[in-house]
Structure formats: C-alpha cells, structure tokens
Scaffold this active site. Structure first.
Site, mmCIF file in Angstrom:
data_model
loop_
_atom_site.group_PDB
_atom_site.id
_atom_site.type_symbol
_atom_site.label_atom_id
_atom_site.label_comp_id
_atom_site.label_asym_id
_atom_site.label_seq_id
_atom_site.Cartn_x
_atom_site.Cartn_y
_atom_site.Cartn_z
ATOM 1 N N THR A 130 30.101 32.638 -1.252
ATOM 2 C CA THR A 130 30.173 32.065 -0.255
ATOM 3 C C THR A 130 29.094 32.057 0.694
ATOM 4 O O THR A 130 28.198 33.077 0.868
ATOM 5 C CB THR A 130 31.395 32.498 0.570
ATOM 6 O OG1 THR A 130 31.333 31.966 1.994
ATOM 7 C CG2 THR A 130 31.251 34.115 0.733
ATOM 8 N N TYR A 155 35.318 38.973 5.607
ATOM 9 C CA TYR A 155 35.162 38.184 4.296
ATOM 10 C C TYR A 155 33.767 37.983 3.685
ATOM 11 O O TYR A 155 33.717 38.441 2.535
ATOM 12 C CB TYR A 155 35.782 36.835 4.736
ATOM 13 C CG TYR A 155 35.765 35.756 3.378
ATOM 14 C CD1 TYR A 155 36.466 35.852 2.384
ATOM 15 C CD2 TYR A 155 34.749 34.707 3.707
ATOM 16 C CE1 TYR A 155 36.250 35.049 1.239
ATOM 17 C CE2 TYR A 155 34.690 33.862 2.601
ATOM 18 C CZ TYR A 155 35.385 34.025 1.542
ATOM 19 O OH TYR A 155 35.055 33.038 0.435
#
Ligand code: UDP
Length: 338
Positions: A130, A155
C-alpha cells in the site's frame, strides 16, 4: 473444497496460482484476470469480508491463514508455481482502534504464510502492499519507490513490516523471489458488472459518493477543505481495479520468467481532488446528493500520487482505464446491482 466455475480456456503457459484473499475486492479481479489467461487458480479465503460469488474462476478453499495445518495441506496438494497474497485487514481507521488485529492479520499471518510457502518449495510470491507505507510524503509530488518509508498508522506499519520480511528473506535466499505492489487509491469495478467492491462498511470516497447517490448515505462529508492543494481538498491517485489486476499479472509473469525481487508503485501518476471526485460521481449518477464540508480526517496526507515509471518501464505495464469517469461508471453499475 468446492469447484466454483469451469476453468477458462488455456492461453499461453498455464500455471498453478494460489490466491489468498481471492474472494475480496482486488483479489477477485486478479482471479478473473488469471482465469482469462488460462491459469489454474486456487483461492484460499476465510470469507470474513470476501464473498463466494466474487470468485469467477478456479477452486475456493474456505480457510483462515491462522489454520496453518489447512494451509500446509492445501499447498502440498495444489503445489502452486506462485502465491499471490491479498488476504488482509484494510481499514486505516480500524487499525488505529484495534492494532493487534492488524498486526495479527497482516504481519503475523504473512510471516506464517511465507514460512509455509518456502517450506513447500514455492519460490514466487506477489504481495499486496500500500501507499500507506509512505505516510505523508514530504512534498506535493508523485512518489517513487525510493521515497521515505514512514507510515503514520498501524495499517501502513503492518504492511511495511511484511515487506521487510520479504526483502530480508529474498536477500538471504537465492531461490525465493517476491514482488510487492504498493497500491494507491483502487476503485471501479469489472466492466461486465460481475464483481466489484462489497465491504460491509466502506470508508472509500467513490463508494461513499455512490451510496449517497443511492440514498443509503444521507450526506457525503468532505473531510478537510483547507489543505494546501488547488481546491483545498485532498488529492489522490485513483487507479481502476482492472489496471491494478494487470499489474499483478505482469508481476507474476516477471517472477515466473525468473525475474528479481522488486517493489512497484501502482497508480496513474496524476491526482484528483475530493471535490472533483464528488463532481464526477454527481455527473455519472445524475443525482445531486447532499454534501457537507467537515474538518480534516486524522491521518490523511494532503497529496498522495504514485510515480508509476518503474512499473511501466520494468514490467511494460500499460494502463487501459486511466479515466475517472470510467472508474466511477463501472463502480456505479456495480453499486446499482447490489
Ligand atoms: N473522503 C471524504 N469523505 C468521505 C470519505 C473519504 O472526504 O466520506 C476523503 C478522505 O479524507 C481522503 C480521500 O477522500 O482525502 C480519499 O479517502 P479514501 O478513504 O477513499 O482513501 P484513502 O486515501 O484514505 O486510502
């Protein structure tokens, strides 16, 4: 184990690909692309957020990555040429509330998976990463893969830690290779309307605009209008999910062709503001849904745009759907079908 669909007709060299999280949004589009190329696909998914009906090709094994025995047995039986690892928790907000869930699902599960994959002699792995690994980029400029890695939420850290493990393993082993794909803002849906994003609760802007157009959301809040950007709202690089799926196929071909371990940014290299996303959604849907201007959402970088030069150069990736209108249209067609 249940057979979900007939395998697609063979094209080119058929390989066996194990896809964790293949019943989820991005995984299911990659499974579709693998099936279209005639690969033999096995999806390993616990269906916690994924859905059986999103798996258009191959075989689905319903299982959790924490079930190491099932994972090991599945690998021994299927003997894949490569693993594509999508299964993960993906909400930034939730990762702040419940970090351990994220370290468990994203970091620990990935380490366990890599261990078992290597023990079973599988040498190729494609990893879903990501843009959150970059945190808040220093300048309002597209970021390349060499930019500073400094996540600003659990995250991002869970994914960066998993990337680090992959890198160290690959450095230490002559046999094991991986490609990590760092996704920017993935959106849109299959042009045939068969699969799309289907999270129980979506935090993503395009889906939320469409929910507002459907009347499922009373109002679309714009989080932050005082950013140092052209219209004061955040800029993001929205990439169509089928273009992202193509990047996975290119990464897989690279590994199966004996390529080196690499990291690639996946985006188009230009950004769109939140206001422009809202405008596009109103135009496509024909609904003038209610919008309010709210304060900033914590943790949002003002500007997050990929520099995809490496992906284009090294893997000959050619985006086909670099068009916000098309992205929103395909997402809308899918959303209307729900
Ligand atoms: N956003 C917004 N309203 C919403 C959801 C998102 O203004 O209801 C903004 C968000 O603050 C960010 C951009 O839209 O600036 C993209 O957010 P999204 O959650 O889609 O993706 P992210 O960039 O966080 O991965």
């Amino acid at each position: 184990m249940d057979r979900v669909n007939k395998p697609a007709p063979e094209q080119g060299i058929k390989k066996k690909i194990l896809v964790t999280g293949g019943a989820g949004y991005i995984g299911s589009h990659v499974v579709k692309a693998l099936g279209e190329r005639g690969h033999d696909v096995l999806v390993f998914d616990n269906l916690s957020t994924g859905r059986r009906d999103l798996v258009l090709h191959g075989t689905l094994v319903v299982g959790d990555l924490q079930d190491l025995e099932l994972l090991d047995n599945t690998l021994k039986k299927f003997r894949p040429d490569a693993v594509m690892h999508f299964a993960a928790s993906i909400s930034v907000f939730e990762s702040v509330q419940d970090p351990m869930k994220y370290y468990r699902n994203n970091t620990v599960n990935t380490i366990n998976l890599i261990d078992i994959v290597v023990q079973n002699g599988v040498q190729n792995l494609v990893f879903s990463s990501t843009a959150a690994v970059y945190g808040v980029p220093a300048q309002n400029r597209p970021v390349d893969e060499r930019a500073t890695l400094l996540p600003i939420n659990p995250y991002g850290w869970t994914k960066l830690m998993a990337e680090r493990v992959l890198q160290d393993l690959s450095d230490a082993s002559r046999a094991f290779h991986y490609v990590s794909l760092r996704y920017f803002n993935v959106a849109g849906a299959d042009s045939g309307g068969r699969i799309g994003q289907r999270y129980p609760v979506s935090t993503h802007i395009i889906t939320r605009c469409l929910k507002a157009a459907k009347g499922e959301l009373a109002v679309l809040p714009i989080y932050g209008t005082d950013y140092p950007t052209s219209d004061g709202t955040c800029i993001r690089d929205y990439i169509h999910v089928d273009d992202l799926a193509d990047a996975h196929i290119a990464a897989l071909d690279h590994l199966l062709g004996g390529g080196t371990s690499e990291v690639f940014n996946c985006g188009y290299g230009h950004g769109t503001s939140v206001r422009d996303v809202v405008k596009a959604a109103k135009k496509v849907t024909g609904v003038d849904f209610r919008v309010t201007e709210e304060g900033r959402r914590p943790g949002d970088p003002p500007f997050l745009v990929a520099d995809p030069s490496k992906l284009i150069r090294a893997l000959s990736w050619k985006p086909r759907y670099d068009d916000l209108r098309y992205i929103v249209e395909t997402a809308w067609n899918w959303e209307k079908s729900l």
